[in-house]
Write a protein that holds these residues in place. Structure first.
Motif, short mmCIF file in Angstrom:
data_model
loop_
_atom_site.label_atom_id
_atom_site.label_comp_id
_atom_site.label_asym_id
_atom_site.label_seq_id
_atom_site.Cartn_x
_atom_site.Cartn_y
_atom_site.Cartn_z
N MET A 1 0.84 -1.18 0.19
CA MET A 1 -0.01 0.10 0.04
C MET A 1 0.85 1.36 -0.05
N ILE A 2 0.66 2.16 -0.75
CA ILE A 2 1.09 3.43 -0.82
C ILE A 2 0.46 4.56 -0.37
N VAL A 3 0.60 5.32 0.59
CA VAL A 3 -0.42 6.61 1.31
C VAL A 3 0.45 7.53 0.49
N GLU A 4 -0.55 8.24 -0.18
CA GLU A 4 0.02 9.59 -0.96
C GLU A 4 0.10 10.85 -0.13
N ARG A 5 -1.02 10.83 0.85
CA ARG A 5 -1.21 11.97 1.71
C ARG A 5 -2.41 11.94 2.88
N THR A 6 -2.71 12.74 3.64
CA THR A 6 -4.04 12.65 4.32
C THR A 6 -4.79 13.59 3.63
N ASP A 7 -5.92 13.25 3.26
CA ASP A 7 -6.98 14.05 2.59
C ASP A 7 -7.79 14.91 3.48
N PHE A 8 -8.27 14.25 4.57
CA PHE A 8 -9.04 14.85 5.53
C PHE A 8 -9.19 14.22 6.81
N VAL A 9 -9.32 15.10 7.99
CA VAL A 9 -9.58 14.63 9.39
C VAL A 9 -11.04 14.90 9.63
N SER A 10 -11.74 13.89 10.26
CA SER A 10 -13.12 14.32 10.61
C SER A 10 -13.20 14.53 12.13
N VAL A 11 -14.09 15.40 12.35
CA VAL A 11 -14.24 15.52 14.03
C VAL A 11 -15.72 15.41 14.26
N PRO A 12 -15.87 14.56 15.18
CA PRO A 12 -17.33 14.42 15.55
C PRO A 12 -18.17 15.52 16.15
N VAL A 13 -19.25 15.90 16.05
CA VAL A 13 -19.84 16.94 16.62
C VAL A 13 -21.35 16.85 16.82
N LYS A 14 -22.10 17.38 17.91
CA LYS A 14 -23.29 17.32 17.85
C LYS A 14 -24.24 18.42 17.43
N ASP A 15 -23.65 19.54 16.98
CA ASP A 15 -24.43 20.68 16.44
C ASP A 15 -23.46 21.12 15.66
N LEU A 16 -23.87 20.85 14.11
CA LEU A 16 -23.22 21.38 13.10
C LEU A 16 -23.30 23.00 12.91
N GLU A 17 -24.20 23.39 13.26
CA GLU A 17 -24.40 24.93 12.94
C GLU A 17 -23.36 25.69 13.91
N LEU A 18 -23.50 25.22 15.05
CA LEU A 18 -22.54 25.75 16.35
C LEU A 18 -21.03 25.49 15.94
N SER A 19 -20.77 24.32 15.54
CA SER A 19 -19.49 24.14 15.35
C SER A 19 -18.90 24.54 14.22
N THR A 20 -19.74 24.91 13.10
CA THR A 20 -19.17 25.62 11.74
C THR A 20 -18.96 26.97 12.12
#
Length: 120
Positions: A1-20
């Motif tokens: 396997m070749i990993v080219e890069r990290t595309d994204f990091v996900s962060v779990p949240v309860k309130d998308l609007e507040l966190s945005t």
């Protein structure tokens, strides 16, 4: 396997609007995605997206407890800017001998860090 890069990091949240609002307005990150998957650019090659686990049939099982390190030009200046916006930090800024680190959390308790390496 070749990993080219990290595309994204996900962060779990309860309130998308507040966190945005926190990631966009408080931290000043460039928002590049909206809707159920708000996404923010972190430098040149990685992004951070907010994930409401209920959107994929899962439950919020608690915040990330290992910090996402956000590289900034000057940790002290960035910390002062965020404190002026009401962000509370977890203790004093650390000087490890190779970098400065200042720990804080988002509205759901996800661990974040201001970081700058100053030594090779």
């Amino acid at each position: 396997m070749i990993v080219e890069r990290t595309d994204f990091v996900s962060v779990p949240v309860k309130d998308l609007e507040l966190s945005t609002v926190f990631y966009r307005d408080t931290l000043g990150l460039e928002q590049i995605g909206e809707g159920q998957w708000p996404e923010f650019q972190l430098g040149e090659n990685v992004s951070l997206y907010l994930l409401d686990p209920t959107n994929i049939g899962r439950q919020f099982e608690g915040p990330h407890t290992s910090s996402i390190a956000l590289r900034v030009p000057d940790v002290g200046e960035a910390r002062e800017e965020l404190e002026a916006k009401g962000v509370e930090f977890d203790g004093e800024t650390f000087d490890t001998g190779v970098c400065h680190m200042a720990l804080f959390r988002d509205p759901d308790g996800n661990a974040l860090m201001l970081h700058r390496r100053y030594a090779p």
